[in-house]
Motif scaffolding. Structure first.
Motif, short mmCIF file in Angstrom:
data_model
loop_
_atom_site.label_atom_id
_atom_site.label_comp_id
_atom_site.label_asym_id
_atom_site.label_seq_id
_atom_site.Cartn_x
_atom_site.Cartn_y
_atom_site.Cartn_z
N ALA A 432 -25.68 -44.24 5.77
CA ALA A 432 -26.80 -43.61 5.08
C ALA A 432 -26.38 -42.28 4.44
O ALA A 432 -26.85 -41.92 3.36
CB ALA A 432 -27.94 -43.36 6.06
N ARG A 433 -25.50 -41.58 5.09
CA ARG A 433 -25.04 -40.27 4.60
C ARG A 433 -24.33 -40.39 3.26
O ARG A 433 -24.55 -39.61 2.35
CB ARG A 433 -24.10 -39.66 5.64
CG ARG A 433 -23.56 -38.29 5.28
CD ARG A 433 -24.60 -37.23 5.52
NE ARG A 433 -24.05 -35.90 5.33
CZ ARG A 433 -24.44 -35.05 4.38
NH1 ARG A 433 -25.38 -35.41 3.51
NH2 ARG A 433 -23.92 -33.85 4.27
N GLY A 489 -24.82 -26.25 8.98
CA GLY A 489 -24.41 -27.10 7.88
C GLY A 489 -25.53 -27.93 7.30
O GLY A 489 -26.71 -27.76 7.63
N ASP A 490 -25.18 -28.83 6.43
CA ASP A 490 -26.13 -29.79 5.85
C ASP A 490 -26.42 -30.82 6.92
O ASP A 490 -25.55 -31.61 7.29
CB ASP A 490 -25.51 -30.44 4.62
CG ASP A 490 -26.45 -31.40 3.91
OD1 ASP A 490 -27.64 -31.47 4.30
OD2 ASP A 490 -26.00 -32.08 2.96
N ASN A 515 -22.89 -32.08 7.90
CA ASN A 515 -21.80 -32.17 6.93
C ASN A 515 -21.14 -33.55 7.00
O ASN A 515 -21.84 -34.56 6.89
CB ASN A 515 -20.80 -31.04 7.14
CG ASN A 515 -21.43 -29.67 6.92
OD1 ASN A 515 -22.34 -29.52 6.10
ND2 ASN A 515 -20.95 -28.66 7.64
N ASP A 516 -19.84 -33.62 7.28
CA ASP A 516 -19.15 -34.91 7.29
C ASP A 516 -18.89 -35.41 8.71
O ASP A 516 -17.80 -35.87 9.04
CB ASP A 516 -17.83 -34.81 6.52
CG ASP A 516 -17.23 -36.18 6.18
OD1 ASP A 516 -18.00 -37.16 6.14
OD2 ASP A 516 -16.01 -36.24 5.95
N LEU A 517 -19.91 -35.30 9.57
CA LEU A 517 -19.83 -35.86 10.92
C LEU A 517 -21.18 -36.43 11.29
O LEU A 517 -22.20 -35.76 11.13
CB LEU A 517 -19.42 -34.79 11.94
CG LEU A 517 -19.10 -35.29 13.36
CD1 LEU A 517 -17.86 -36.19 13.35
CD2 LEU A 517 -18.88 -34.13 14.31
N ALA A 518 -21.19 -37.66 11.76
CA ALA A 518 -22.42 -38.33 12.22
C ALA A 518 -22.24 -38.69 13.68
O ALA A 518 -21.14 -39.05 14.12
CB ALA A 518 -22.70 -39.59 11.40
N LYS A 542 -22.07 -29.83 16.87
CA LYS A 542 -21.69 -28.41 16.84
C LYS A 542 -20.18 -28.22 17.06
O LYS A 542 -19.60 -27.24 16.61
CB LYS A 542 -22.48 -27.62 17.88
CG LYS A 542 -23.92 -27.36 17.45
CD LYS A 542 -24.66 -26.44 18.41
CE LYS A 542 -25.08 -27.13 19.67
NZ LYS A 542 -25.95 -26.29 20.53
N ALA A 543 -19.56 -29.19 17.76
CA ALA A 543 -18.11 -29.10 18.00
C ALA A 543 -17.32 -29.44 16.75
O ALA A 543 -16.14 -29.11 16.63
CB ALA A 543 -17.71 -30.04 19.14
N GLY A 544 -17.97 -30.13 15.81
CA GLY A 544 -17.31 -30.51 14.56
C GLY A 544 -16.31 -31.61 14.75
O GLY A 544 -16.28 -32.30 15.77
#
Length: 545
Positions: A432-433, A489-490, A515-518, A542-544
């Protein structure tokens, strides 16, 4: 289904799927003579005893069994069980195949008919030796024909990880050990990251021989199913481990491990939307069956991400368009309602219905799709569900079967026959992202050139943009706002709760992106998704990664 929403039955049945006696220690100092069962014998003329074994019988039987086992007398120990034929070869292999000796068994106080105990022993093979210790338990039962008190046989009596048909062995390892590293080269161990234990065993089985390592001397459990990985218990002499690259991120994995430990039963997975790289996998408790990757459950309203994508693509809704959200709605004789029968005022937008997780707004639009198979189609064609993913380890890849009537309606809100795990939901969120399915992987494709699953098409750009807008709203002021408050982030989210098998408290689901993590998580009997599973997802995001 959102936060405890139910399906009422009208005109038919609708099932939602988704004191103690003191003991000493018994050492392997020679044959104790306790294995012949003589202390339990009774004359042929006496009446066969019935009912649960007494405390004295439990003490006597377990003592005799431990004596025989510690002495290495497999036949004497086996005759004290209710499955002599099954027990003797396993007990014999303990010394013969696993080379375990100097056995010392220390029982604890019994709990009812169960006797817990610890085992301390020594593994010796070709001049190498090391101590081994572990805890297990046995149950004493009444023999059906003899009336004797007997040990209820199960392989876990010998070792808690020993399953039916599996064997304990010591020798040169069948495959070299591996040193698995994360995307930045950080070494990943099962001691530091317990959830990775089963995964690392699988990676060793699959890639150990080609990883450049050499075999060592080990004690391991060899499963009955040859497709399953050996479980290493002890290393007597290290070989040279081979290096295996993974897509995992040590920081995200550490956060995932911490997050799931806050609950009795929880799982989480994180995926990078732009590549499909799996960044973290964690379960509590940790078992050989990896719930995060192999589980099958109804995911509740988190599946509304997929349903919303369907309705957006068909032009039945727009993110800012007005959508009805009544307290309840009928569909083919089945009544659906929202949590606590809430509704939204006239003129409310589809984004509001999505962010507040309104069930009825979705159910009302099913007939307008004019296709009962619409949801299964988009699940496969766009989101890659059920396409036999080749992640590098064993996974279950989700299922949205074709249904009709009330069962099809339940699927729209993530109930009925929909089956997902948190890997699947993290992937759905990742798709979806970006609008495009990228098959999740835990080792790079270049490692073995395996063929990855590909979806037949991408989500339309318009639907993708609107879907992201609605998920951002859920994270900003909707049902996911509290959990996502500390995530930067987004960001976007979707909550869900799913009732399974009539349990009193629903399973909590949550999925989101930053951002770029789901990431997606489930907490069994956690209740509202935002309250339990939400913080798990937030900690990983939050850990990214």
């Amino acid at each position: 289904m959102r936060s405890g929403a139910k399906v009422a039955v009208i005109g038919g049945a609708f099932v939602l799927v988704a004191g103690g006696i003191g003991y000493g220690a018994y050492s392997m100092l020679g044959d104790t003579g306790g294995g012949d069962g003589g202390t339990q014998s009774q004359s042929q003329s006496s009446k066969v005893k019935t009912g649960p074994p007494s405390a004295e019988e439990i003490a006597e039987t377990s003592k005799d069994f431990f004596d025989a086992w510690a002495a290495g007398n497999a036949s004497a120990a086996a005759v004290l069980t209710n499955n002599e034929a099954g027990a003797e070869p396993v007990l014999a292999s303990y010394g013969e195949d696993a080379h375990i000796g100097k056995v010392k068994i220390t029982p604890g106080p019994p709990v009812g008919t169960k006797v817990p105990y610890t085992v301390k022993a020594t593994v010796a093979y070709e001049g190498k030796s090391k101590p081994i210790s572990y805890a297990s338990e046995l149950t004493v039962v009444r023999g059906l024909t003899t009336g004797k008190a007997l040990v209820d046989w199960d392989p876990t009596v010998v070792h808690p990880q020993l399953a039916e048909g599996a064997t304990l062995k010591t020798g040169e390892s069948s495959t070299p050990a591996i040193e698995a590293v994360d995307r930045n080269g950080t070494v990943l161990t099962k001691e530091k990251y317990p959830s990775l234990g089963p995964i690392l065993d699988t990676l060793r089985q699959k890639y150990g021989e080609t990883s450049g390592g050499s075999a060592g001397i080990e004690t391991w459990i060899e499963p009955a199913d040859a497709s399953q990985p050996d479980v290493n218990l002890l290393t007597l002499a290290k070989g040279k481990p081979g290096k295996v690259q993974t897509t995992l991120d040590a920081n995200a994995q550490a956060a995932a491990e911490r997050a799931v430990k806050k609950f009795a039963q929880a799982s989480v997975v994180a995926v990078k939307p732009s590549t499909g790289a799996i960044r973290a996998v964690a379960n509590n408790p940790v078992t050989e069956f990896n719930v995060a990757l192999q589980g099958k459950q109804a995911p509740g309203s988190t599946l509304k991400i997929m349903t919303a994508a369907l309705l957006l693509e068909k032009g039945l809704v727009t993110a800012n368009g007005a959508t009805e959200c009544p307290k309840d709605v009928m569909y083919q004789g089945n009544s659906f309602h929202n949590l606590k029968h809430f509704d939204l005022p006239d003129g409310s937008t589809f984004t509001q219905s999505f962010a507040k997780s309104c069930n009825t707004a979705f159910i009302k639009l099913i007939d307008d799709t004019k296709d009962d198979a619409a949801l299964p189609k988009i699940a496969k064609d766009v989101f890659g569900i059920g396409l036999d993913w080749k992640t590098g380890v064993v996974t279950t890849d989700g299922s949205v079967p074709e249904e009709a009537g009330g069962v099809a309606a339940a699927q729209y809100i993530g109930q009925g026959t929909v089956q997902m795990n948190v890997l699947n939901m993290a992937s759905i969120t990742a798709t979806a992202r970006t609008g495009t399915f990228r098959q999740p992987v835990i080792v790079p494709q270049s490692l073995d050139d395996r063929e990855l699953a590909t979806a037949s098409r991408s989500l339309s750009p318009s639907a993708t943009q609107q879907l992201n807008t609605m998920m951002r709203a859920t994270a900003a002021w909707g049902t996911g706002a509290k959990a996502m408050a500390g995530v930067g982030g987004d960001k976007g989210a979707k909550t869900g709760s799913a009732e399974v098998d009539g349990q009193d408290t629903s399973n909590a689901w949550f999925t989101g992106f930053s951002n770029d993590l789901a990431a997606a998580a489930v907490v069994q009997t956690g209740g509202h998704g935002g309250d339990a599973a939400g913080p798990v997802v937030a900690e990983v995001l939050k850990a990214g990664g």
